[in-house]
Structure formats: C-alpha cells, structure tokens
Design a protein around this motif. Sequence first.
Motif, PDB file in Angstrom:
ATOM      1  N   THR A  71      40.770  37.161  39.380  1.00  0.00           N
ATOM      2  CA  THR A  71      41.428  36.261  40.319  1.00  0.00           C
ATOM      3  C   THR A  71      42.075  37.052  41.454  1.00  0.00           C
ATOM      4  O   THR A  71      41.961  36.683  42.627  1.00  0.00           O
ATOM      5  N   ALA A  72      42.755  38.143  41.112  1.00  0.00           N
ATOM      6  CA  ALA A  72      43.399  38.975  42.135  1.00  0.00           C
ATOM      7  C   ALA A  72      42.369  39.566  43.095  1.00  0.00           C
ATOM      8  O   ALA A  72      42.591  39.595  44.314  1.00  0.00           O
ATOM      9  N   GLU A  73      41.248  40.028  42.574  1.00  0.00           N
ATOM     10  CA  GLU A  73      40.197  40.587  43.429  1.00  0.00           C
ATOM     11  C   GLU A  73      39.622  39.514  44.346  1.00  0.00           C
ATOM     12  O   GLU A  73      39.420  39.740  45.541  1.00  0.00           O
ATOM     13  N   HIS A  74      39.384  38.331  43.806  1.00  0.00           N
ATOM     14  CA  HIS A  74      38.858  37.229  44.613  1.00  0.00           C
ATOM     15  C   HIS A  74      39.843  36.851  45.717  1.00  0.00           C
ATOM     16  O   HIS A  74      39.448  36.634  46.869  1.00  0.00           O
ATOM     17  N   THR A  75      41.119  36.786  45.386  1.00  0.00           N
ATOM     18  CA  THR A  75      42.145  36.451  46.369  1.00  0.00           C
ATOM     19  C   THR A  75      42.199  37.504  47.473  1.00  0.00           C
ATOM     20  O   THR A  75      42.278  37.176  48.656  1.00  0.00           O
ATOM     21  N   ALA A  76      42.137  38.765  47.106  1.00  0.00           N
ATOM     22  CA  ALA A  76      42.175  39.849  48.089  1.00  0.00           C
ATOM     23  C   ALA A  76      40.980  39.773  49.037  1.00  0.00           C
ATOM     24  O   ALA A  76      41.128  39.954  50.254  1.00  0.00           O
ATOM     25  N   ILE A  77      39.812  39.482  48.497  1.00  0.00           N
ATOM     26  CA  ILE A  77      38.613  39.368  49.332  1.00  0.00           C
ATOM     27  C   ILE A  77      38.718  38.158  50.248  1.00  0.00           C
ATOM     28  O   ILE A  77      38.389  38.223  51.438  1.00  0.00           O
ATOM     29  N   THR A  78      39.198  37.049  49.711  1.00  0.00           N
ATOM     30  CA  THR A  78      39.352  35.833  50.504  1.00  0.00           C
ATOM     31  C   THR A  78      40.328  36.058  51.651  1.00  0.00           C
ATOM     32  O   THR A  78      40.069  35.660  52.790  1.00  0.00           O
ATOM     33  N   LEU A  79      41.460  36.723  51.371  1.00  0.00           N
ATOM     34  CA  LEU A  79      42.436  37.025  52.422  1.00  0.00           C
ATOM     35  C   LEU A  79      41.841  37.935  53.487  1.00  0.00           C
ATOM     36  O   LEU A  79      41.990  37.695  54.686  1.00  0.00           O
ATOM     37  N   SER A  80      41.165  38.971  53.053  1.00  0.00           N
ATOM     38  CA  SER A  80      40.557  39.906  53.991  1.00  0.00           C
ATOM     39  C   SER A  80      39.555  39.189  54.896  1.00  0.00           C
ATOM     40  O   SER A  80      39.538  39.397  56.113  1.00  0.00           O
ATOM     41  N   ASP A  81      38.742  38.329  54.311  1.00  0.00           N
ATOM     42  CA  ASP A  81      37.759  37.579  55.091  1.00  0.00           C
ATOM     43  C   ASP A  81      38.432  36.631  56.091  1.00  0.00           C
ATOM     44  O   ASP A  81      37.969  36.490  57.226  1.00  0.00           O
ATOM     45  N   ALA A  82      39.513  35.972  55.669  1.00  0.00           N
ATOM     46  CA  ALA A  82      40.213  35.042  56.558  1.00  0.00           C
ATOM     47  C   ALA A  82      40.831  35.779  57.743  1.00  0.00           C
ATOM     48  O   ALA A  82      40.735  35.323  58.892  1.00  0.00           O
TER      49      ALA A  82
ATOM     50  N   ARG B  62      36.196  49.196  31.447  1.00  0.00           N
ATOM     51  CA  ARG B  62      36.320  48.001  30.621  1.00  0.00           C
ATOM     52  C   ARG B  62      36.039  46.772  31.472  1.00  0.00           C
ATOM     53  O   ARG B  62      36.019  46.847  32.710  1.00  0.00           O
ATOM     54  N   ALA B  63      35.845  45.638  30.809  1.00  0.00           N
ATOM     55  CA  ALA B  63      35.655  44.370  31.514  1.00  0.00           C
ATOM     56  C   ALA B  63      36.959  43.972  32.191  1.00  0.00           C
ATOM     57  O   ALA B  63      38.054  44.226  31.671  1.00  0.00           O
ATOM     58  N   MET B  64      36.842  43.369  33.357  1.00  0.00           N
ATOM     59  CA  MET B  64      38.034  42.893  34.063  1.00  0.00           C
ATOM     60  C   MET B  64      38.622  41.692  33.327  1.00  0.00           C
ATOM     61  O   MET B  64      37.884  40.864  32.779  1.00  0.00           O
ATOM     62  N   THR B  65      39.934  41.583  33.362  1.00  0.00           N
ATOM     63  CA  THR B  65      40.598  40.408  32.812  1.00  0.00           C
ATOM     64  C   THR B  65      40.461  39.264  33.814  1.00  0.00           C
ATOM     65  O   THR B  65      40.128  39.482  34.986  1.00  0.00           O
ATOM     66  N   ASP B  66      40.728  38.053  33.366  1.00  0.00           N
ATOM     67  CA  ASP B  66      40.679  36.907  34.278  1.00  0.00           C
ATOM     68  C   ASP B  66      41.671  37.090  35.423  1.00  0.00           C
ATOM     69  O   ASP B  66      41.367  36.759  36.570  1.00  0.00           O
ATOM     70  N   ALA B  67      42.848  37.627  35.114  1.00  0.00           N
ATOM     71  CA  ALA B  67      43.854  37.854  36.155  1.00  0.00           C
ATOM     72  C   ALA B  67      43.360  38.871  37.190  1.00  0.00           C
ATOM     73  O   ALA B  67      43.576  38.698  38.391  1.00  0.00           O
ATOM     74  N   GLU B  68      42.683  39.912  36.736  1.00  0.00           N
ATOM     75  CA  GLU B  68      42.141  40.915  37.662  1.00  0.00           C
ATOM     76  C   GLU B  68      41.032  40.324  38.531  1.00  0.00           C
ATOM     77  O   GLU B  68      40.949  40.612  39.727  1.00  0.00           O
TER      78      GLU B  68
ATOM     79  N   PRO C  62      31.970  41.760  35.037  1.00  0.00           N
ATOM     80  CA  PRO C  62      32.686  42.494  36.090  1.00  0.00           C
ATOM     81  C   PRO C  62      33.538  43.588  35.426  1.00  0.00           C
ATOM     82  O   PRO C  62      34.250  43.331  34.451  1.00  0.00           O
ATOM     83  N   LEU C  63      33.437  44.799  35.939  1.00  0.00           N
ATOM     84  CA  LEU C  63      34.089  45.947  35.312  1.00  0.00           C
ATOM     85  C   LEU C  63      35.190  46.527  36.190  1.00  0.00           C
ATOM     86  O   LEU C  63      35.202  46.342  37.404  1.00  0.00           O
ATOM     87  N   THR C  64      36.089  47.259  35.547  1.00  0.00           N
ATOM     88  CA  THR C  64      37.121  48.000  36.252  1.00  0.00           C
ATOM     89  C   THR C  64      37.319  49.330  35.545  1.00  0.00           C
ATOM     90  O   THR C  64      36.997  49.466  34.361  1.00  0.00           O
ATOM     91  N   TYR C  65      37.832  50.282  36.293  1.00  0.00           N
ATOM     92  CA  TYR C  65      38.177  51.569  35.698  1.00  0.00           C
ATOM     93  C   TYR C  65      39.660  51.549  35.409  1.00  0.00           C
ATOM     94  O   TYR C  65      40.486  51.378  36.308  1.00  0.00           O
ATOM     95  N   ASP C  66      40.010  51.697  34.147  1.00  0.00           N
ATOM     96  CA  ASP C  66      41.400  51.679  33.697  1.00  0.00           C
ATOM     97  C   ASP C  66      41.937  53.108  33.743  1.00  0.00           C
ATOM     98  O   ASP C  66      41.577  53.948  32.918  1.00  0.00           O
ATOM     99  N   THR C  67      42.788  53.378  34.733  1.00  0.00           N
ATOM    100  CA  THR C  67      43.294  54.747  34.905  1.00  0.00           C
ATOM    101  C   THR C  67      44.225  55.172  33.771  1.00  0.00           C
ATOM    102  O   THR C  67      44.315  56.358  33.477  1.00  0.00           O
ATOM    103  N   SER C  68      44.886  54.223  33.138  1.00  0.00           N
ATOM    104  CA  SER C  68      45.815  54.599  32.069  1.00  0.00           C
ATOM    105  C   SER C  68      45.079  55.115  30.832  1.00  0.00           C
ATOM    106  O   SER C  68      45.584  55.977  30.115  1.00  0.00           O
ATOM    107  N   SER C  69      43.879  54.594  30.587  1.00  0.00           N
ATOM    108  CA  SER C  69      43.114  55.046  29.420  1.00  0.00           C
ATOM    109  C   SER C  69      41.888  55.874  29.814  1.00  0.00           C
ATOM    110  O   SER C  69      41.142  56.320  28.945  1.00  0.00           O
ATOM    111  N   SER C  70      41.689  56.061  31.109  1.00  0.00           N
ATOM    112  CA  SER C  70      40.517  56.789  31.629  1.00  0.00           C
ATOM    113  C   SER C  70      39.213  56.229  31.068  1.00  0.00           C
ATOM    114  O   SER C  70      38.318  56.970  30.675  1.00  0.00           O
TER     115      SER C  70
END
Length: 130
Positions: free
Chosen positions: A55-66, A47-53, A36-44
Amino acid sequence: MAYARIVNNIIVEIDAADYGGVSGWKPVPADDVGKPLTYDTSSSSVRAMTDAEKTAEHTAITLSDAWEHLRNQRNIFLRDTDAYVISDRPATTNMPQYRAYLRGLPATYNDTSILSQSPVMDFDAYVASL
C-alpha cells in the motif's frame, strides 16, 4: 530456487539461475517466488512485501505520478505562453496573471490535495474563470 540481486538495499533483478555465494545476490524463499518482494535490511534477506508495504509503495507511486502530471501540464502551458514573453509581441490581457497562476500551481497543493487536483486551466479557461 530464485535469487535477487541487491544494489543499494534495493532489489534490481530476479533470476532463476543459481547465484548461491555470489556477492550481491540473495536467495528468494520458495514460498515468496512470484510475489512482490522487498529486501529486508534488518535481516539481510529477501521476503514478500507485507500488505502495508504494498500500500505504501502504491501510494508513493501515485503521489509521484500526480506531481509529475501537474508539473508537465504547467510546463506545457508555460511553454505555450513563452512566445509572448520572449518575442516583441505584446502579452495579451491577463497573460502575466495567467503565467503567475501557472508558476504558483505546485504551491497550491500538498500530498493529500494533489490526488484530487483539478485540471490545469489553459489560458481561455483561466480568463473565463475571472
């Protein structure tokens, strides 16, 4: 090497073709291909997503779906009772209170409680709960 197309700081496409130097395309590090990838705006850079990222993405999707599920169920039951409101048929006993219950549902939840929401009651279940 793979490349990611960035639009509004979001990865919208991944391609194995060589886009080196093409505007809007960033190289994906070989070690990150298939992750899973993300675009890091600070370094342009991509990169690969961190575990925290992740988890945050999964939580956001779960909330949106609920929230979407709650609104869809509420809207279906409101639509089902619209026939009584817009026709010359009189509303059945407790119908106005039931519609108020449905309209007030989103306000009874927050981002924590929505994840354990109880099913939206149909009219018969609502009357039985009184």
